[in-house]
Design an enzyme around this catalytic site. Structure first.
Site, PDB file in Angstrom:
ATOM      1  N   GLY A 187       0.813  -1.221   0.000  1.00 25.21           N
ATOM      2  CA  GLY A 187       0.000   0.000   0.000  1.00 25.21           C
ATOM      3  C   GLY A 187       0.838   1.258   0.000  1.00 25.21           C
ATOM      4  O   GLY A 187       2.032   1.222  -0.320  1.00 25.21           O
ATOM      5  N   ALA A 188       0.196   2.395   0.369  1.00 21.48           N
ATOM      6  CA  ALA A 188       0.799   3.732   0.210  1.00 21.48           C
ATOM      7  C   ALA A 188       1.312   3.824  -1.238  1.00 21.48           C
ATOM      8  O   ALA A 188       2.488   4.086  -1.492  1.00 21.48           O
ATOM      9  CB  ALA A 188       1.907   3.994   1.226  1.00 21.48           C
ATOM     10  N   SER A 223       9.103   5.691  -3.543  1.00 24.10           N
ATOM     11  CA  SER A 223       9.017   4.736  -2.440  1.00 24.10           C
ATOM     12  C   SER A 223       7.923   5.203  -1.495  1.00 24.10           C
ATOM     13  O   SER A 223       7.763   6.417  -1.274  1.00 24.10           O
ATOM     14  CB  SER A 223      10.361   4.702  -1.690  1.00 24.10           C
ATOM     15  OG  SER A 223      10.204   4.093  -0.422  1.00 24.10           O
ATOM     16  N   SER A 224       7.194   4.259  -0.936  1.00 26.48           N
ATOM     17  CA  SER A 224       6.146   4.627   0.027  1.00 26.48           C
ATOM     18  C   SER A 224       6.760   5.384   1.202  1.00 26.48           C
ATOM     19  O   SER A 224       6.143   6.282   1.773  1.00 26.48           O
ATOM     20  CB  SER A 224       5.442   3.374   0.551  1.00 26.48           C
ATOM     21  OG  SER A 224       4.945   2.620  -0.530  1.00 26.48           O
ATOM     22  N   HIS A 280       4.283   1.558  -8.163  1.00 25.73           N
ATOM     23  CA  HIS A 280       3.331   0.442  -8.061  1.00 25.73           C
ATOM     24  C   HIS A 280       2.415   0.401  -9.293  1.00 25.73           C
ATOM     25  O   HIS A 280       2.130  -0.670  -9.833  1.00 25.73           O
ATOM     26  CB  HIS A 280       2.438   0.595  -6.821  1.00 25.73           C
ATOM     27  CG  HIS A 280       3.166   0.566  -5.512  1.00 25.73           C
ATOM     28  ND1 HIS A 280       3.300   1.668  -4.709  1.00 25.73           N
ATOM     29  CD2 HIS A 280       3.773  -0.455  -4.846  1.00 25.73           C
ATOM     30  CE1 HIS A 280       3.959   1.344  -3.608  1.00 25.73           C
ATOM     31  NE2 HIS A 280       4.262   0.061  -3.664  1.00 25.73           N
ATOM     32  N   GLY A 314       9.190  -5.170  -8.510  1.00 30.18           N
ATOM     33  CA  GLY A 314       9.968  -4.030  -8.986  1.00 30.18           C
ATOM     34  C   GLY A 314      11.467  -4.249  -8.849  1.00 30.18           C
ATOM     35  O   GLY A 314      11.934  -4.828  -7.859  1.00 30.18           O
ATOM     36  N   GLN A 315      12.202  -3.749  -9.827  1.00 29.27           N
ATOM     37  CA  GLN A 315      13.664  -3.789  -9.762  1.00 29.27           C
ATOM     38  C   GLN A 315      14.179  -2.957  -8.586  1.00 29.27           C
ATOM     39  O   GLN A 315      15.289  -3.147  -8.105  1.00 29.27           O
ATOM     40  CB  GLN A 315      14.237  -3.244 -11.073  1.00 29.27           C
ATOM     41  CG  GLN A 315      15.748  -3.334 -11.161  1.00 29.27           C
ATOM     42  CD  GLN A 315      16.329  -2.297 -12.092  1.00 29.27           C
ATOM     43  OE1 GLN A 315      15.912  -2.198 -13.243  1.00 29.27           O
ATOM     44  NE2 GLN A 315      17.286  -1.517 -11.609  1.00 29.27           N
ATOM     45  N   LYS A 316      13.344  -2.034  -8.118  1.00 32.21           N
ATOM     46  CA  LYS A 316      13.685  -1.205  -6.959  1.00 32.21           C
ATOM     47  C   LYS A 316      14.158  -2.080  -5.790  1.00 32.21           C
ATOM     48  O   LYS A 316      15.047  -1.715  -5.036  1.00 32.21           O
ATOM     49  CB  LYS A 316      12.428  -0.402  -6.586  1.00 32.21           C
ATOM     50  CG  LYS A 316      12.381   0.193  -5.210  1.00 32.21           C
ATOM     51  CD  LYS A 316      13.193   1.466  -5.144  1.00 32.21           C
ATOM     52  CE  LYS A 316      12.999   2.241  -3.874  1.00 32.21           C
ATOM     53  NZ  LYS A 316      12.811   1.474  -2.661  1.00 32.21           N
ATOM     54  N   ASP A 317      13.530  -3.250  -5.630  1.00 33.33           N
ATOM     55  CA  ASP A 317      13.920  -4.201  -4.574  1.00 33.33           C
ATOM     56  C   ASP A 317      14.657  -5.360  -5.243  1.00 33.33           C
ATOM     57  O   ASP A 317      14.145  -6.474  -5.353  1.00 33.33           O
ATOM     58  CB  ASP A 317      12.685  -4.668  -3.810  1.00 33.33           C
ATOM     59  CG  ASP A 317      12.008  -3.522  -3.088  1.00 33.33           C
ATOM     60  OD1 ASP A 317      12.424  -3.179  -1.985  1.00 33.33           O
ATOM     61  OD2 ASP A 317      11.074  -2.929  -3.664  1.00 33.33           O
TER      62      ASP A 317
HETATM   63  P1  AMP Z   1       6.065  -2.346  -1.621  1.00 36.45           P
HETATM   64  O1  AMP Z   1       4.662  -1.844  -1.518  1.00 36.45           O
HETATM   65  O2  AMP Z   1       7.093  -1.339  -1.251  1.00 36.45           O
HETATM   66  O3  AMP Z   1       6.247  -3.694  -0.978  1.00 36.45           O
HETATM   67  O4  AMP Z   1       6.297  -2.584  -3.174  1.00 36.45           O
HETATM   68  C1  AMP Z   1       5.476  -3.434  -3.931  1.00 36.45           C
HETATM   69  C2  AMP Z   1       6.143  -3.689  -5.244  1.00 36.45           C
HETATM   70  O5  AMP Z   1       6.331  -2.459  -5.943  1.00 36.45           O
HETATM   71  C3  AMP Z   1       7.530  -4.324  -5.084  1.00 36.45           C
HETATM   72  O6  AMP Z   1       7.698  -5.350  -6.040  1.00 36.45           O
HETATM   73  C4  AMP Z   1       8.461  -3.171  -5.321  1.00 36.45           C
HETATM   74  O7  AMP Z   1       9.723  -3.557  -5.823  1.00 36.45           O
HETATM   75  C5  AMP Z   1       7.684  -2.360  -6.355  1.00 36.45           C
HETATM   76  N1  AMP Z   1       8.124  -0.963  -6.335  1.00 36.45           N
HETATM   77  C6  AMP Z   1       8.293  -0.165  -5.252  1.00 36.45           C
HETATM   78  N2  AMP Z   1       8.781   1.035  -5.617  1.00 36.45           N
HETATM   79  C7  AMP Z   1       8.929   0.986  -6.971  1.00 36.45           C
HETATM   80  C8  AMP Z   1       9.405   1.921  -7.949  1.00 36.45           C
HETATM   81  N3  AMP Z   1       9.826   3.131  -7.613  1.00 36.45           N
HETATM   82  N4  AMP Z   1       9.414   1.521  -9.238  1.00 36.45           N
HETATM   83  C9  AMP Z   1       8.998   0.279  -9.592  1.00 36.45           C
HETATM   84  N5  AMP Z   1       8.537  -0.640  -8.717  1.00 36.45           N
HETATM   85  C10 AMP Z   1       8.510  -0.294  -7.433  1.00 36.45           C
END
Ligand code: AMP
Length: 281
Positions: free
Chosen positions: A31-32, A185-186, A37, A147-150
């Site tokens: 979320g957030a 990023s959230s 996302h 996401g490649q972010k992680d």
């Molecule tokens: P999270 O809500 O932070 O757990 O992220 C959920 C998914 O969104 C994960 O697979 C993250 O890698 C991806 N994600 C988060 N931030 C980004 C971003 N800036 N660009 C692309 N994907 C993202």
């Protein structure tokens, strides 16, 4: 768009659709939501018949209780974004739904969990693997988006899918950034305007590191010089800056053009921990 809180309800909605051989994609999130996302969601929308998004702040992947308590929660705005992006189904379980009893099984990822995020956030990847496995079992997607972010998380998920033979394809989506380069990023929601400016140092550091390496400069010197830039400010505390070989995530000592490598960074801006990475082509 349907929003469901219970696993039984979710299965009831999915069952008849699966019978009509619709392809199902899953985008797991906490979320957030932001445009990063939504990028994942749009790709899923493009590649499958039915898009399921989960929103669940998974308590067992947080090794810092204050990070969990302060994790941003913006459900009504999230639902609006997802509706506009054409999502079919949103799964928003309570903790008690996902963890009716304490989980006893545990995942080990060998060398992968001993470095970078694995080293600095003990138990984090176990928590991620448990929740993602549960979501895969419950939803049985054909495609799952990350996401490649992680970046290290992607390797953990690929390992999980391989070792447990989940019948799905993992799709990885490039990092979406603000125009100045800050990775969305959230946790950015927790930054003050000054901290927001400082947070840009992560991306700048990655860009400088990449350009030094591509110029042929040694990683040891580049790293030392860039690490120095973080020493003077308590507001901006570097946790790691590493060049890694992407097949096993082991920190590398030098640029090896024949291998796929990336540069990964984690730093605290005030109390907010941010990560980012860049892949060397
Ligand atoms: P999270 O809500 O932070 O757990 O992220 C959920 C998914 O969104 C994960 O697979 C993250 O890698 C991806 N994600 C988060 N931030 C980004 C971003 N800036 N660009 C692309 N994907 C993202």
């Amino acid at each position: 768009m349907e929003v469901v809180k219970q696993i039984s309800e979710l299965k009831k909605v999915l069952k008849p659709l699966r019978g009509h051989s619709k392809s199902v994609s899953l985008v797991p999130t906490m979320g957030a939501l932001h445009q990063g996302h939504i990028h994942l969601v749009k790709q899923a929308r493009h590649e499958s018949d039915l898009v399921v998004v989960s929103i669940f702040v998974n308590p067992i992947q947080f090794n810092n209780p204050s990070d969990l308590a302060q994790y941003p929660r913006t459900l009504s705005a999230d639902l609006k974004l997802l509706e506009d992006a054409g999502v079919d189904l949103v799964f928003v379980p309570e903790n008690s739904e996902m963890y009716p009893s304490e989980v006893q099984v545990a995942f080990r990822f060998g060398a992968l969990e001993e470095v970078l995020e694995g080293a600095f956030r003990p138990g984090h990847f176990n928590g991620v693997a448990i929740v993602v496995s549960k979501l895969f079992h419950i939803i049985q997607p054909d495609l799952a988006y990350f996401g490649q972010k992680d970046l290290q998380q992607v390797s953990v998920i690929r390992r999980l899918v391989k070792d447990l033979q989940f019948d799905l394809q993992v799709r990885v989506v490039p990092t979406v950034r603000e125009t100045d380069g800050l990775a969305l990023s959230s946790r950015n929601l927790r930054l003050s305007p000054e901290q927001r400016l400082q947070a840009l140092s992560l991306y700048k550091c990655l860009e400088s590191a990449k350009s030094e390496l591509l110029k042929g400069n040694a990683w040891f010197d580049t790293k030392k010089q860039l690490e120095g830039g973080f020493d003077h400010s308590k507001e901006l505390r570097l946790e790691y800056l590493e060049l890694v070989d992407l097949d096993d995530f082991r920190p590398a000592e030098k640029r090896k053009p024949e291998l796929k490598q990336g540069i990964c960074i984690a730093a605290y801006v005030g109390e907010v921990r941010l990560i980012d990475n860049i892949i060397l082509d």
